[in-house]
Each structure stands twice: as C-alpha cells, then as structure tokens.
Design a protein around this motif. Structure first.
Motif, PDB file in Angstrom:
ATOM      1  N   ARG A   1     -26.030  21.887  -5.177  1.00  0.00           N
ATOM      2  CA  ARG A   1     -24.767  21.630  -4.590  1.00  0.00           C
ATOM      3  C   ARG A   1     -24.589  19.998  -4.348  1.00  0.00           C
ATOM      4  O   ARG A   1     -23.881  19.422  -3.723  1.00  0.00           O
ATOM      5  N   THR A   2     -25.591  19.169  -4.880  1.00  0.00           N
ATOM      6  CA  THR A   2     -25.604  17.529  -4.916  1.00  0.00           C
ATOM      7  C   THR A   2     -24.500  17.232  -5.953  1.00  0.00           C
ATOM      8  O   THR A   2     -24.707  17.489  -6.921  1.00  0.00           O
ATOM      9  N   LEU A   3     -23.580  16.229  -5.241  1.00  0.00           N
ATOM     10  CA  LEU A   3     -22.735  15.502  -6.390  1.00  0.00           C
ATOM     11  C   LEU A   3     -23.421  14.192  -6.789  1.00  0.00           C
ATOM     12  O   LEU A   3     -23.524  13.366  -5.777  1.00  0.00           O
ATOM     13  N   PHE A   4     -23.937  14.046  -8.144  1.00  0.00           N
ATOM     14  CA  PHE A   4     -24.362  12.736  -8.383  1.00  0.00           C
ATOM     15  C   PHE A   4     -23.011  12.054  -9.261  1.00  0.00           C
ATOM     16  O   PHE A   4     -22.255  12.591  -9.908  1.00  0.00           O
ATOM     17  N   ALA A   5     -23.153  10.687  -8.978  1.00  0.00           N
ATOM     18  CA  ALA A   5     -22.072   9.906  -9.880  1.00  0.00           C
ATOM     19  C   ALA A   5     -22.615   8.660 -10.399  1.00  0.00           C
ATOM     20  O   ALA A   5     -23.427   8.036  -9.770  1.00  0.00           O
TER      21      ALA A   5
ATOM     22  N   ILE B   1     -25.262   5.254  -1.968  1.00  0.00           N
ATOM     23  CA  ILE B   1     -26.020   4.808  -3.273  1.00  0.00           C
ATOM     24  C   ILE B   1     -27.488   5.455  -3.048  1.00  0.00           C
ATOM     25  O   ILE B   1     -28.336   5.118  -2.278  1.00  0.00           O
ATOM     26  N   ALA B   2     -28.035   6.002  -4.445  1.00  0.00           N
ATOM     27  CA  ALA B   2     -29.228   6.376  -4.492  1.00  0.00           C
ATOM     28  C   ALA B   2     -29.908   5.301  -5.502  1.00  0.00           C
ATOM     29  O   ALA B   2     -31.304   4.961  -5.102  1.00  0.00           O
ATOM     30  N   LEU B   3     -29.610   4.932  -6.339  1.00  0.00           N
ATOM     31  CA  LEU B   3     -30.319   4.001  -7.257  1.00  0.00           C
ATOM     32  C   LEU B   3     -29.121   2.698  -7.688  1.00  0.00           C
ATOM     33  O   LEU B   3     -28.054   2.998  -7.916  1.00  0.00           O
ATOM     34  N   SER B   4     -29.673   1.561  -7.806  1.00  0.00           N
ATOM     35  CA  SER B   4     -28.816   0.545  -8.049  1.00  0.00           C
ATOM     36  C   SER B   4     -29.545  -0.220  -9.263  1.00  0.00           C
ATOM     37  O   SER B   4     -30.884  -0.091  -9.720  1.00  0.00           O
ATOM     38  N   GLY B   5     -29.064  -1.377  -9.797  1.00  0.00           N
ATOM     39  CA  GLY B   5     -29.721  -2.199 -10.626  1.00  0.00           C
ATOM     40  C   GLY B   5     -29.837  -1.896 -12.038  1.00  0.00           C
ATOM     41  O   GLY B   5     -30.663  -2.221 -12.764  1.00  0.00           O
TER      42      GLY B   5
ATOM     43  N   GLU C   1     -24.958  -7.450 -18.241  1.00  0.00           N
ATOM     44  CA  GLU C   1     -25.252  -8.942 -17.565  1.00  0.00           C
ATOM     45  C   GLU C   1     -25.345  -8.682 -16.033  1.00  0.00           C
ATOM     46  O   GLU C   1     -26.105  -9.369 -15.358  1.00  0.00           O
ATOM     47  N   LEU C   2     -24.428  -7.980 -15.664  1.00  0.00           N
ATOM     48  CA  LEU C   2     -24.227  -7.571 -14.019  1.00  0.00           C
ATOM     49  C   LEU C   2     -25.372  -6.956 -13.356  1.00  0.00           C
ATOM     50  O   LEU C   2     -25.835  -7.246 -12.332  1.00  0.00           O
ATOM     51  N   ASN C   3     -26.018  -5.900 -14.140  1.00  0.00           N
ATOM     52  CA  ASN C   3     -27.048  -5.214 -13.526  1.00  0.00           C
ATOM     53  C   ASN C   3     -26.579  -4.407 -12.380  1.00  0.00           C
ATOM     54  O   ASN C   3     -27.383  -4.515 -11.246  1.00  0.00           O
ATOM     55  N   ARG C   4     -25.196  -4.028 -11.950  1.00  0.00           N
ATOM     56  CA  ARG C   4     -24.719  -3.259 -10.864  1.00  0.00           C
ATOM     57  C   ARG C   4     -24.437  -1.910 -11.068  1.00  0.00           C
ATOM     58  O   ARG C   4     -23.625  -1.293 -10.135  1.00  0.00           O
ATOM     59  N   GLY C   5     -24.834  -1.221 -11.965  1.00  0.00           N
ATOM     60  CA  GLY C   5     -24.700   0.200 -12.215  1.00  0.00           C
ATOM     61  C   GLY C   5     -25.516   0.881 -11.160  1.00  0.00           C
ATOM     62  O   GLY C   5     -26.546   0.480 -10.890  1.00  0.00           O
ATOM     63  N   ARG C   6     -24.820   2.182 -10.766  1.00  0.00           N
ATOM     64  CA  ARG C   6     -25.490   2.674  -9.722  1.00  0.00           C
ATOM     65  C   ARG C   6     -25.620   4.182  -9.933  1.00  0.00           C
ATOM     66  O   ARG C   6     -24.573   4.671 -10.647  1.00  0.00           O
ATOM     67  N   ILE C   7     -26.404   4.993  -9.095  1.00  0.00           N
ATOM     68  CA  ILE C   7     -26.132   6.482  -9.229  1.00  0.00           C
ATOM     69  C   ILE C   7     -26.059   6.785  -7.461  1.00  0.00           C
ATOM     70  O   ILE C   7     -26.607   6.320  -6.787  1.00  0.00           O
ATOM     71  N   GLU C   8     -24.865   7.279  -7.326  1.00  0.00           N
ATOM     72  CA  GLU C   8     -24.469   7.436  -6.061  1.00  0.00           C
ATOM     73  C   GLU C   8     -24.360   9.223  -5.741  1.00  0.00           C
ATOM     74  O   GLU C   8     -24.241   9.907  -6.791  1.00  0.00           O
ATOM     75  N   ILE C   9     -24.422   9.573  -4.489  1.00  0.00           N
ATOM     76  CA  ILE C   9     -24.762  11.108  -4.351  1.00  0.00           C
ATOM     77  C   ILE C   9     -23.946  11.405  -2.925  1.00  0.00           C
ATOM     78  O   ILE C   9     -23.653  10.422  -2.216  1.00  0.00           O
ATOM     79  N   VAL C  10     -23.583  12.537  -2.982  1.00  0.00           N
ATOM     80  CA  VAL C  10     -23.041  13.158  -1.868  1.00  0.00           C
ATOM     81  C   VAL C  10     -23.840  14.708  -1.694  1.00  0.00           C
ATOM     82  O   VAL C  10     -23.725  15.327  -2.534  1.00  0.00           O
TER      83      VAL C  10
END
Length: 327
Positions: A295-299, A7-11, A312-321
């Motif tokens: 070559r970084t995978l962002f999701a 997890i790189a970014l959250s909220g 309402e939840l504010n739980r969206g994320r940017i995740e990386i490999v």
C-alpha cells in the motif's frame, strides 16, 4: 486535503519505470541508462547499464529481466550468466524512442514509444504547440511473444506510455500521455490487442476541442496553456493531467496516474473521476503502489524530463507516501 509525499532517494537523473520485484523497488534512470534495485535500507544498487538508455522493465516467467533500450529501438534480455542479449529489434516499427513496457505473467511484452523526437520538439516549443493541427503523430504499441517475436501492433495512439494488465488478464490499460486519457484494449487469445476504448478522459471534452481547434480559438487556447505550463504557475494548477506512469491502487479498481505536467500523483476511477491527489516536490513521471505492505505509493520525480538537462542537474527523486489508502 492533499497529502504530500516525502523524499526517500535523491541525486538521480530521471527515475522511471518503477517496479516491485522480489521484495525490492526496481527502476530505470533514463538520463544515465542504468537499472537500479533498492531494498529501502541503503543506497540503490546499480544492476546493469543498457546500451541506448534504459527504459521499461519486466520479467519473464523464468526470472530473466527484460529492459527497453530507448534510443536503440530494442528490448534486451539479461541472461542468467549476466550477459545482455537482444530479445527484440523494434527499430523498424517505431517513430521515436521506445518507452515503457508491460510484461505479462506468460512473458508477453507490450512496448510503447514516443512516436517522434519529443525532446527535440520540447526544447524549442511549449508542449501546447504539439496540438497545432494536425497534431502530434500517433504510434502503436508493439506486442511481443515470450520469445521476442512480434505478435502484432495495436491501433496507433497519442504517445502510449504506462501500461497495466487487468486482474483477469483480459484487457490492457494504456496511458496516452499526449491524448490526456487512459485507454483500454481487449486482449486476443494470442495476447495481441483488440480495438481501443476509453477508460478515462483526463481533460474536459471542451478544452480538448479548443486546444486542437484549427482557427483563432485554438491559437489563443494553446498560448494560454503554454503560459499556465510555466513552472512558476503550473504548481498552482491541477486542471491538466498528462498521464505518464500508471499503477493499480490497492483496491484493484482505481488507477494512480503520474502527472507529467505537475508535481502530483492522481487516483482516477473508471470514467475519469478524480478520487485522490498526492503532491510531490517535482513533476512526476512514474508511480507504483507496492512495498512490503502492498500500500505504499512510490513516485519518480524530476525537475525536467529532458534527459540531457536532468543528467546535469542530478535532482531526480524517489518519493513515497506510506501507507497509501483511501482518504
């Protein structure tokens, strides 16, 4: 062994339409109607708020940003002075919210849409009930000239979503989310799209026939599918791939697919063979292979794709490999 993203970014609300532009990650937040830029060192910058919820992103050759207004049925253009101008009004040619968008190097834009009010349906029914015959409505991709005029409409598809341009520019690959397949279109000289052909099926032909069956077999299959899509069970299953956002891998041959039904990104070869899987913490709506190393995978991941609930939840994320290469 399946790798796991960090997890790189959250909220966030619903991070979608991931793009790499001028050394930074750009994305829309579908729950908040905003466009963001993140250079990887601090909190993401809010670039602008879009009337009617921000969707797909792209840039014209002169550097001006194009952004979809999902509920407004329009594409806007961010002018050099910071003003937001209407680039195209597509409200008369779509059957539901506008969605993702590809902008090619010449400034031609390819805009998908839901085809119907998907979220209103999914709040009351499991997704598998969409396939009760005659099934979900089909809807075209709108092809826009660089000045925003309509070049034409593609053949109707089952929820056209993420879109890619081939390396030679001769074809466009589209994720049909509800069709559970990747479809390729040839491009005409003016940029309009030719006839669609299969690029990769993401569901077995037998299961596709069963889930769309008009009789008892279809009803049973759809009920079983609804049970397996429950969050408690779906994380243990990787059998279904509903493609949302898509991205070329660094090999320029295979395609990474964000699986809207599961917490994963899947790398697919032409024809549909699964080459690689990366686990994410939540359902995945967008993916991108980019970054400074290329070559970084962002999701972009969410606990729910319902924009109201996600906001309402504010739980969206940017995740990386990082880096994301062959296993």
């Amino acid at each position: 062994m399946k790798r796991t993203a960090s997890i790189a970014l959250s909220g966030l609300g619903v991070p979608e339409s991931l793009r790499w532009h001028q050394g930074a990650l750009w994305f829309s937040d579908l729950a908040r109607g905003t466009v963001h830029r993140w250079d990887g060192t601090a909190e993401p910058e809010t670039v602008l708020e879009v009337p009617g919820r921000a969707g797909g992103l792209g840039w014209l050759p002169d550097g001006r940003l194009l952004v979809v207004s999902m509920d407004g049925g329009r594409v806007y253009r961010l002018e050099a002075d910071g003003e937001l101008a209407e680039h195209a009004d597509l409200s008369h040619v779509v059957g539901g919210p506008l969605n993702d968008m590809l902008v090619d190097p010449e400034g031609r834009a390819y805009v998908g849409n839901f085809g119907f009010d998907f979220h209103a349906f999914s709040r009351k029914h499991p997704n598998s009930m969409l396939y009760v015959p005659p099934g979900p409505p089909r809807t075209p991709i709108a092809c826009l000239a660089p000045d925003g005029s309509l070049l034409g409409l593609s053949e109707p598809l089952l929820f056209p979503n993420g879109t890619l341009l081939s390396a030679d520019g001769r074809s466009v690959i589209v994720a049909e989310t509800l069709g559970m397949r990747l479809t390729v279109f040839s491009r005409n000289p003016d940029g309009s799209l030719g006839d669609p052909e299969p690029w990769a099926p993401l569901i077995s032909p037998l299961l596709w026939r069963l889930v769309n069956h008009r009789g008892v077999v279809g009803r049973v299959t759809r009920r079983i599918s609804a049970l397996l899509d429950h969050p408690v069970l779906s994380k243990y299953s990787s059998s279904l791939i509903a493609p949302d956002g898509i991205s070329w891998d660094a090999d320029d041959t295979s395609i990474w697919v964000a699986n809207a039904l599961r917490g994963e990104c899947v790398r697919i070869a032409p024809g549909g063979r699964v080459l690689d899987r990366v686990a994410t913490s939540q359902r995945t709506l967008s993916c991108l292979v980019a970054g400074h190393d290329g070559r970084t995978l962002f999701a972009g991941t969410v606990p729910t794709d319902d924009p109201v609930r996600a906001g309402e939840l504010n739980r969206g994320r940017i995740e990386i490999v990082r880096p994301c290469g062959r296993t």
